[in-house]
Design an enzyme around this catalytic site. Structure first.
Site, PDB file in Angstrom:
ATOM      1  CB  CYS A 169     -23.360   1.945  10.335  1.00 47.01           C
ATOM      2  SG  CYS A 169     -21.835   2.175  11.275  1.00 47.01           S
TER       3      CYS A 169
ATOM      4  CG  HIS B 208     -19.667   3.248   7.743  1.00 43.42           C
ATOM      5  ND1 HIS B 208     -20.814   3.650   8.389  1.00 43.42           N
ATOM      6  CD2 HIS B 208     -20.032   2.936   6.472  1.00 43.42           C
ATOM      7  CE1 HIS B 208     -21.829   3.588   7.533  1.00 43.42           C
ATOM      8  NE2 HIS B 208     -21.382   3.158   6.373  1.00 43.42           N
TER       9      HIS B 208
END
Length: 930
Positions: free
Chosen positions: A390, A765
């Site tokens: 990510c 994330h």
């Protein structure tokens, strides 16, 4: 009959013989068409008087055969219950040997056909009692003869896995499972999941029907069997079955939490389904619209069961927030609903996720993700996460949304001898023209991956961005030219054009320059060094530091300004000299707080424009102009920082003393000194990295600064005149400034924010907010009347979170950290706004990269995209066919959402079967069970 049996046993034995019983059982009793329903009751009553008679054994033999025959005729629940009552009272009549196994199997088939026709509460209770009697008989047989259990279970599985187009088997089968000893569970599940004769469709049908059993109100251990079978399927990697079943059933299981009578089992199944479904957010996101209503219902119920379930549900929701961060807009209502409930710590969350995952090998699930039916409604394309990538996906999407850079990359000529830039061009082209909802950046990842990164581990997106830009810059710098020559510009002298053409694309787009000056505090000699940068790394001031001090400004301020287009001011108060002109040496503190103050304004009304921008540079505490609706979000509160605060701290002088003393060449010794940085050339795209990660020697890990930093939509930056620019260009700037001034103001618009969700750089994330700032939009803005909302609302914001792209807003960007404290802005992209204050070099750069429509791609690239789009359509057709086969195999069940609607409508109902107390009115109880 009973009196006769008591007082005339001999005559009774003669009368109650085998022939009489056979005629009763086979021909019935009473007139044709109106046979008595009480034959079995009659026989049960008479049996007690012949138990000691010589004919007893022959009667038992007859009944063993007859009850088997009766069961094979599929009697009603009432008749089945009478057979069970008879056999429970007189176990001598239970079939033996092979017939016993057959009897158990046929009894299970009977249960599979049980249906309760009536909706009356009394009738339902009677039905449940009848089912209990039948399953109780099975339990009795299994206890006495354990060898009958496995054949019975095999028959049960055959019934629930049948894909024939017929009525679904009754949920009453759940009552059978509860009596299977739990010690047999492992062996049974292992045999089932490893049986090659069972097809995937049969297995999916069976597990789907078992999941429906959570609504059976009297079952024990049913949830344990469902979870064991789901785990068994994961063990043999039947992920496609698990995915299909979870997505089709999870909402129905969730809706059962409304009912206390089945809540415990439903919650256990829901927990496993959610915690194991870790490869995609789909399952959790199906529940998002329903969570607030369920939480409100459980709070209203106010029972021990509801309180316990609420706490477990909140824990589950926080696990999902942790696993699938990056959806702030979707999660806000859910977070609001559970805000008063306990939050589990990160270790607990990781333990739950680690314990329940289908597999520890993430790549085993790669082919199942994403299951996206179509392209995002935004028209934008997502990037597939290739295992903690990510960090790369967020950076690529931010670079892609930097439209001037994207157009330049897409316009590159073929055969440019720059392999990495060519791969980026292909990736951008696919993001622009692919029909897929999301594409895989695998090829670009392998080409751009820093060699010191650990495969599969989370990385720092800022570190990746620096490495990527450096690689692209160095690749072009080696002489492999790719950028087409700029058009001749009338206002650009040949000297500047030559200087500009020497730059690489990365320098043109992201390159700025900074002058670092160090002044010896003894001899006051100043040494200076100019260096290039592609991003500014902004440290956080110490907590006790207030960066801005009212009235202490001596340099053109960095401002946060309203979104309307603002002409650069021409008053002496705005454009001033160097921070060291006519100033005493600064001696206190490690850094001086009163240099290069960053002025922060709210969104002004057009009428206030002149006043707000022409006033003297002031600090954060000075009176501000009236704020519009977003003012309070964009201006930092007293207890938080703003981006201008951090830039101000970056540009403020730093004292070099003690161990950091400076070696002065003039003094030829180490001396106390002062160091200051000044921007000499503003980049076209300004990248700011907020240095949130610091090394903690106590834990030996990088910890994260979670401070909320307010982000201005528009930023005004002071840039010092660059010495190498030609005299005529610099003269043009000086015409607008006061005599002797050397700073000019450059306006920047926010275009991307990369957010890190988590508490450590090694985990968490990344996702990003982006919008497309281009000159064409700004030109239109200029012609319209100034409005405090135009720039914010007329340019659409998007939220990029790996494969998912959704519409968003600046309000969401501003509020994300206040809703989700671990989600903090990390890397910001600002685009320089064109205007008289822009550097001519950048104006030319923007002009050159602004296409009329989208750039045309080279032939090979267009062919590759066309082929892939055709391939995608073929894949879609194939998947649709396979999915149709799967879906048609799923048993039809009543619509799950009726439970929610019913809960809303039944508030006035009372009694033990209302949703709050254990069911719902008679209708909803019926709906629950069946």
């Amino acid at each position: 009959l009973e009196v006769y049996g008591h007082y005339h046993p001999e005559e009774f034995e003669e009368f109650f013989n085998v022939r009489f019983l056979l005629s009763l059982l086979q021909e019935g009793y009473g007139p044709l068409g109106k046979r008595s329903h009480y034959v079995l009751d009659y026989i049960q009553l008479g049996l007690q008087f012949v138990l000691e008679s010589p004919s007893a054994n022959s009667i038992f033999n007859l009944l063993r055969i007859e009850v088997l025959r009766k069961v094979c005729e599929r009697p009603s629940p009432k008749q089945c219950a009478k057979i069970s009552k008879l056999l429970s009272q007189h176990p001598q009549c239970i079939p033996t040997g092979k017939h016993q196994i057959l009897f158990c199997q046929q009894l299970i088939r009977c249960i599979g056909q049980f249906q309760c026709i009536s909706e009356g509460e009394e009738d339902i209770m009677e039905f449940l009692e009848q089912v209990n009697k039948v399953s109780g008989l099975l339990q009795r047989i299994w206890r006495a003869q354990t060898s009958a259990i496995l054949p019975s279970l095999k028959e049960l599985f055959t019934i629930i896995s049948s894909t024939d187009e017929q009525e679904a088997p009754s949920n009453a089968l759940a009552s059978v499972v509860q009596f299977v000893p739990l010690e047999l569970m492992d062996g049974v599940i292992r045999n089932l999941t490893n049986d090659d004769s069972i097809t995937d469709v049969q297995m999916m049908t069976a597990i789907s029907r078992m999941i429906d059993w959570v609504s059976w109100p009297l079952g024990k251990n049913i949830d344990k069997w469902i979870i064991a079978l789901l785990k068994g399927l994961a063990a043999v990697k039947k992920f496609s079955i698990l995915i299909e079943v979870t997505l089709s059933k999870i909402e129905k299981v969730f809706s059962k939490l409304l009912y206390p009578i089945v809540r415990e089992g439903a919650l256990a199944v829901l927990q496993y389904m959610l915690l194991s479904f870790q490869h995609s957010h789909e399952a959790f996101h199906l529940l998002l619209p329903h969570i607030p209503r369920l939480v409100a219902s459980l709070k209203k119920e106010d029972s021990n069961s509801a309180t316990s379930s609420l706490e477990q549900l909140a824990e589950l929701i926080h696990c999902m927030f942790f696993r699938f961060s990056g959806f702030p807009d979707l999660y806000e209502p859910v977070l609001e609903a559970v805000k008063a409930l306990p939050i589990p710590n990160e270790d607990r969350i990781k333990h739950l996720l680690g314990q329940n995952a289908w597999t520890s090998q993430k790549n085993e699930l790669a082919c199942f993700y994403p299951r996206l039916a179509s392209k995002s409604e935004t028209g934008k394309i997502g990037l597939i996460n290739l295992g903690n990538t990510c960090y790369m996906n967020s950076i690529i999407q931010s670079l892609f949304m930097a439209s001037d850079f994207r157009h330049s990359v897409l316009n590159l000529a073929e055969g440019n001898s720059q392999p990495l830039m060519t791969k980026l061009q292909w990736l951008f082209a696919f993001l622009e023209h692919s029909q897929r909802p999301a594409i895989s950046p695998e090829s670009f990842l392998s080409a751009s991956w820093p060699p010191w990164f650990t495969p599969g581990a989370q990385q720092d997106c800022s570190e990746y961005l620096k490495y990527l830009l450096d690689r692209l810059h160095e690749e072009e710098k080696t002489g492999k030219r790719i950028y087409q020559k700029l058009k001749e510009s009338s206002f650009m002298s040949q000297a500047i054009e030559q200087h500009y053409l020497k730059k690489t694309l990365i320098e043109k787009m992201f390159g700025g320059k900074m002058m670092t000056k160090i002044r010896c505090l003894k001899c006051l000699n100043v040494s200076s060094r100019e260096e290039a940068f592609t991003d500014l790394s902004l440290a956080f001031p110490p907590p006790d530091r207030h960066v801005l001090s009212t009235g202490s400004a001596s340099v053109l301020p960095v401002e946060e300004i309203g979104p309307q287009f603002i002409e650069p001011p021409g008053t002496p108060s705005q454009i001033m000299g160097s921070p060291w002109v006519k100033r005493k040496p600064h001696v206190s503190g490690d850094r001086a707080a009163n240099i290069v103050p960053v002025e922060t304004l709210g969104f002004q009304e057009p009428g206030n424009q002149a006043t707000s921008l022409n006033r003297n540079a002031v600090g954060m505490d000075s009176p501000k102009d009236p704020l519009s609706a977003f003012g309070e979000q964009t201006c930092s509160p007293k207890d938080s920082r703003s981006v201008p605060d951090l830039i101000n701290y970056f540009l403020s002088p730093e004292k070099l003393t003690a161990e950091n003393k400076y070696h002065c060449e003039k003094c030829a010794s180490l001396q106390d000194a002062e160091k200051v940085a000044e921007l000499t050339e503003g980049p076209h795209y300004l990248i700011l990295t907020l240095l949130r990660f610091s090394f903690d020697p106590r834990t030996m890990r990088r910890k994260k600064i979670l401070d909320n930093v307010s982000i201005p939509l528009v930023l005004k930056l002071p840039v010092l005149g660059a010495s190498e620019e030609s005299e005529d260009v610099w003269q043009r700037r000086k015409d607008r400034a006061a005599p002797g001034s050397s700073f000019v103001s450059v306006i920047y618009d926010l275009c991307s924010v990369v957010v890190h969700s988590g508490i450590s750089s090694e985990s968490g994330h990344y996702y990003c907010y982006s919008r497309e700032c281009s000159d064409t939009v700004t030109q239109e803005q200029r012609q319209k009347p100034a409005s405090d909302k135009q720039l914010d609302f007329e340019i659409q914001w998007y939220l990029f979170n790996d494969t998912r792209v959704s519409f968003s807003s600046f309000e969401s960007v501003s509020n994300v950290t206040s809703f989700f404290p671990k989600d903090t802005a990390y890397v910001l992209f600002y685009r320089q706004r064109p205007g008289r204050q822009s550097c001519p070099v950048h104006e030319a750069g923007a002009e050159s990269s602004r296409p009329h429509g989208e750039p045309s791609l080279n032939k090979d690239l267009m062919e590759a995209i066309s082929k892939d789009n055709i391939l995608y359509l073929q894949e879609q057709e194939k998947e649709a066919r396979n999915r149709a086969a799967y879906i048609s195999a799923l048993p039809k069940s009543p619509l799950w959402w009726r439970d929610f609607d019913r809960d809303k409508d039944d508030d006035s109902s009372s009694g033990g079967c209302s949703p709050a107390a254990g069911g719902g009115g008679s209708g909803s109880f019926h709906g629950l069970v069946f």
